[in-house]
Write a protein that holds these residues in place. Structure first.
Motif, mmCIF file in Angstrom:
data_model
loop_
_atom_site.group_PDB
_atom_site.id
_atom_site.type_symbol
_atom_site.label_atom_id
_atom_site.label_comp_id
_atom_site.label_asym_id
_atom_site.label_seq_id
_atom_site.Cartn_x
_atom_site.Cartn_y
_atom_site.Cartn_z
ATOM 1 N N MET A 131 0.828 -1.214 0.000
ATOM 2 C CA MET A 131 0.000 0.000 0.000
ATOM 3 C C MET A 131 0.859 1.259 0.000
ATOM 4 O O MET A 131 0.574 2.229 -0.720
ATOM 5 C CB MET A 131 -0.911 0.019 1.232
ATOM 6 N N ARG A 132 1.910 1.246 0.786
ATOM 7 C CA ARG A 132 2.763 2.434 0.895
ATOM 8 C C ARG A 132 3.617 2.611 -0.358
ATOM 9 O O ARG A 132 3.880 3.744 -0.772
ATOM 10 C CB ARG A 132 3.634 2.353 2.143
ATOM 11 N N VAL A 133 4.041 1.507 -0.963
ATOM 12 C CA VAL A 133 4.813 1.607 -2.203
ATOM 13 C C VAL A 133 3.969 2.248 -3.295
ATOM 14 O O VAL A 133 4.437 3.119 -4.038
ATOM 15 C CB VAL A 133 5.307 0.211 -2.647
ATOM 16 N N ASP A 156 -3.863 5.977 5.295
ATOM 17 C CA ASP A 156 -3.279 6.940 6.228
ATOM 18 C C ASP A 156 -2.439 8.001 5.530
ATOM 19 O O ASP A 156 -2.045 8.989 6.151
ATOM 20 C CB ASP A 156 -2.400 6.222 7.259
ATOM 21 N N ILE A 157 -2.147 7.814 4.236
ATOM 22 C CA ILE A 157 -1.351 8.790 3.494
ATOM 23 C C ILE A 157 -2.213 9.992 3.130
ATOM 24 O O ILE A 157 -3.277 9.842 2.525
ATOM 25 C CB ILE A 157 -0.759 8.159 2.210
ATOM 26 N N ALA A 158 -1.768 11.170 3.503
ATOM 27 C CA ALA A 158 -2.521 12.395 3.212
ATOM 28 C C ALA A 158 -2.560 12.646 1.712
ATOM 29 O O ALA A 158 -1.541 12.525 1.033
ATOM 30 C CB ALA A 158 -1.881 13.584 3.929
ATOM 31 N N ARG A 159 -3.731 12.998 1.201
ATOM 32 C CA ARG A 159 -3.872 13.283 -0.234
ATOM 33 C C ARG A 159 -3.560 14.760 -0.489
ATOM 34 O O ARG A 159 -4.415 15.560 -0.822
ATOM 35 C CB ARG A 159 -5.289 12.946 -0.712
ATOM 36 N N LYS A 162 -9.861 3.186 6.242
ATOM 37 C CA LYS A 162 -9.135 3.641 7.440
ATOM 38 C C LYS A 162 -9.887 3.245 8.708
ATOM 39 O O LYS A 162 -9.291 2.777 9.682
ATOM 40 C CB LYS A 162 -8.942 5.159 7.383
ATOM 41 N N ASN A 163 -11.220 3.408 8.693
ATOM 42 C CA ASN A 163 -12.037 3.054 9.853
ATOM 43 C C ASN A 163 -12.017 1.545 10.111
ATOM 44 O O ASN A 163 -11.929 1.099 11.260
ATOM 45 C CB ASN A 163 -13.479 3.522 9.647
#
Length: 259
Positions: free
Chosen positions: A16-18, A24-27, A94-95
């Motif tokens: 997900m982070r890649v 959780d990553i701010a847009r 996220k929830n």
């Protein structure tokens, strides 16, 4: 033993982070720039596939090659759709992740048998993640391995030639130079990126649904166990029975709300 969501599903979180699709990553502008650069390259390679299908494969009535390249085009459409879902339902994902984290944290206060139930379903979710990891890696590795094996074979028989990941016909000016070392390296790396970007998206997205559902199944199993143990242990204590039923109802309401 406390179950840590990020450690339990670390491979999925890493994917997900890649791909920059983690909820959780701010847009913000930084993310937008990263997305345009990364997904933009993905889109350019998709355009190359579409060009080859429309202007070369279909025009030359090579429908087998057109179908082959079309299947690779579908990967772009599916991956883009998955990314859009992750963006549109960012708050929901996220929830749900936070609910699982909270349930895992609360499981440390449960009796041993109930902790084992939570752990059992968490491990099932991890198994799903590993299953998709293996499938995604094997599928993404198929084209690079094929190209490398063929180049080694051509070298052995004394007729070496470059083999790209996908058999495409490129626009004029590029087609004539695709077998030159510099051009070949550029195209190989570009489609290698296309291949593994899709792989990371599948690892990041596909296991989420089964993981969420398995967690809910684990919580329902806890409710079932608590209902079955109420009366044998508290047959003549009506107040305690009522309190336990209240806790079960609240727990069920939380489960249904998350579902």
């Amino acid at each position: 033993m406390e179950i840590d969501f990020n450690k339990m599903f670390n491979i999925m979180i890493f994917a997900m982070r890649v791909n920059r699709c983690h909820p959780d990553i701010a847009r913000d502008r930084k993310w937008a720039l990263q997305f345009i650069c990364v997904h933009g390259i993905f889109f350019i390679m998709f355009c190359a596939l579409v060009y080859s299908i429309i202007f070369c494969d279909i025009k030359n009535k090579d429908f087998t090659q057109a179908c082959s390249n079309g299947a690779i085009c579908i990967v772009f459409i599916v991956v883009t759709f998955k990314y859009c879902v992750m963006l549109y339902y960012q708050k929901l994902f996220k929830n749900m992740i936070q609910i699982m984290k909270n349930d895992y944290k609360l499981s440390t206060e449960l009796p041993l048998e109930e902790r084992e139930i939570v752990l059992h379903f968490a491990l099932k979710g991890k198994g799903v993640m590993k299953f998709w990891l293996i499938i995604s890696i094997c599928t993404a590795s198929l084209f690079p391995v094929k190209a490398i094996v063929l180049m080694i074979y051509y070298k052995i028989i004394g007729d070496f030639k470059f083999v790209l990941l996908y058999d495409l016909t490129y626009p004029a000016g590029l087609e004539e130079h695709k077998n030159e070392p510099g051009t070949f390296a550029f195209l190989y790396l570009a489609f290698f990126f296309y291949d593994f970007y899709a792989m990371f998206m599948y690892i990041a997205f596909v296991p989420l649904g089964p993981i969420f559902m398995l967690h809910v199944c684990g919580q329902l199993e806890l409710v079932k166990k608590r209902v079955l143990t109420i009366y044998p242990n508290n047959l003549f204590d009506n107040e305690k029975v009522l309190n336990q039923f209240k806790d079960i109802i609240v727990h069920l309401q939380n489960i249904y709300r998350s579902v």
